[in-house]
Write an enzyme that holds these catalytic residues in place. Structure first.
Site, mmCIF file in Angstrom:
data_model
loop_
_atom_site.group_PDB
_atom_site.id
_atom_site.type_symbol
_atom_site.label_atom_id
_atom_site.label_comp_id
_atom_site.label_asym_id
_atom_site.label_seq_id
_atom_site.Cartn_x
_atom_site.Cartn_y
_atom_site.Cartn_z
ATOM 1 N N ASP A 25 0.674 -1.193 0.077
ATOM 2 C CA ASP A 25 0.040 0.074 0.008
ATOM 3 C C ASP A 25 1.005 1.070 0.010
ATOM 4 O OD1 ASP A 25 -2.236 1.484 0.549
ATOM 5 O OD2 ASP A 25 -1.970 1.704 2.476
ATOM 6 N N ASP B 196 -0.385 4.836 1.154
ATOM 7 C CA ASP B 196 -0.691 5.908 2.447
ATOM 8 C C ASP B 196 -0.468 5.498 3.688
ATOM 9 O OD1 ASP B 196 -1.317 8.010 0.717
ATOM 10 O OD2 ASP B 196 -3.120 7.323 0.173
#
Length: 174
Positions: free
Chosen positions: A7, A9
């Site tokens: 991922d 963020d």
């Protein structure tokens, strides 16, 4: 070759730090990440301010200049020597972010490339051996081995193997 999905963020990018800065600037507050980690009461007050004032997530430019997590670039480069690495982000929630995240990745992780970048709404369809993510909602439906990356919003979760730094990611996979 095993596949790792990562991922963006609060995993590769220090998004929470920028969010805290935005709330502080817009509301004339003085929240500090370290204080929010220590105080549930303060964290609740911050989240109330954030929920009522998070329109900046949809504003052009927000995702362009987020700081990279310490050691992330070096560790991801090394992971690519042993694994097929994909960057997977639920960027479609914030339409402005898709182009900005591509620019950010090209700036900080040019060795990943667009062919190994996936923007989606839900991550349940991602097929990989491992997923490193900060949100339980993404890990809960993942069919491979989920790894929770520590973030302010997930410190109460204990159901997954957890990493808190990119050095820990390196120790786990390398």
């Amino acid at each position: 070759m095993k596949r790792i999905a990562i991922d963006m963020d609060d995993v590769l990018a220090d998004t929470s730090i920028k969010i805290i800065d935005q709330i502080n600037n817009r509301l004339n507050k003085s929240y500090q990440h370290a204080d929010l980690v220590q105080s549930d009461e303060l964290k609740l007050a911050f989240y109330e301010d954030y929920q009522a004032n998070n329109q900046f997530l949809w504003e052009p430019g927000f995702f362009l200049d987020i700081a990279v997590k310490e050691d992330a670039i070096d560790v991801v480069k090394k992971l690519q020597e042993k694994y097929e690495v994909f960057i997977v982000s639920a960027a479609t929630e914030f339409p402005e972010s898709m182009k900005e995240k591509l620019i950010w990745l090209e700036q900080h992780f040019p060795f990943i490339g667009w062919k190994h970048t996936v923007f989606c709404g839900h991550k349940y369809m991602i097929q990989a051996d491992f997923l490193i993510d900060d949100h339980e909602k993404n890990l809960a439906s993942f069919t491979g081995k989920p790894i929770l990356y520590s973030a302010l919003h997930n410190l109460h979760i204990h159901d997954y193997d957890r990493v808190s730094t990119w050095k820990e990611v390196g120790h786990l996979f390398l």
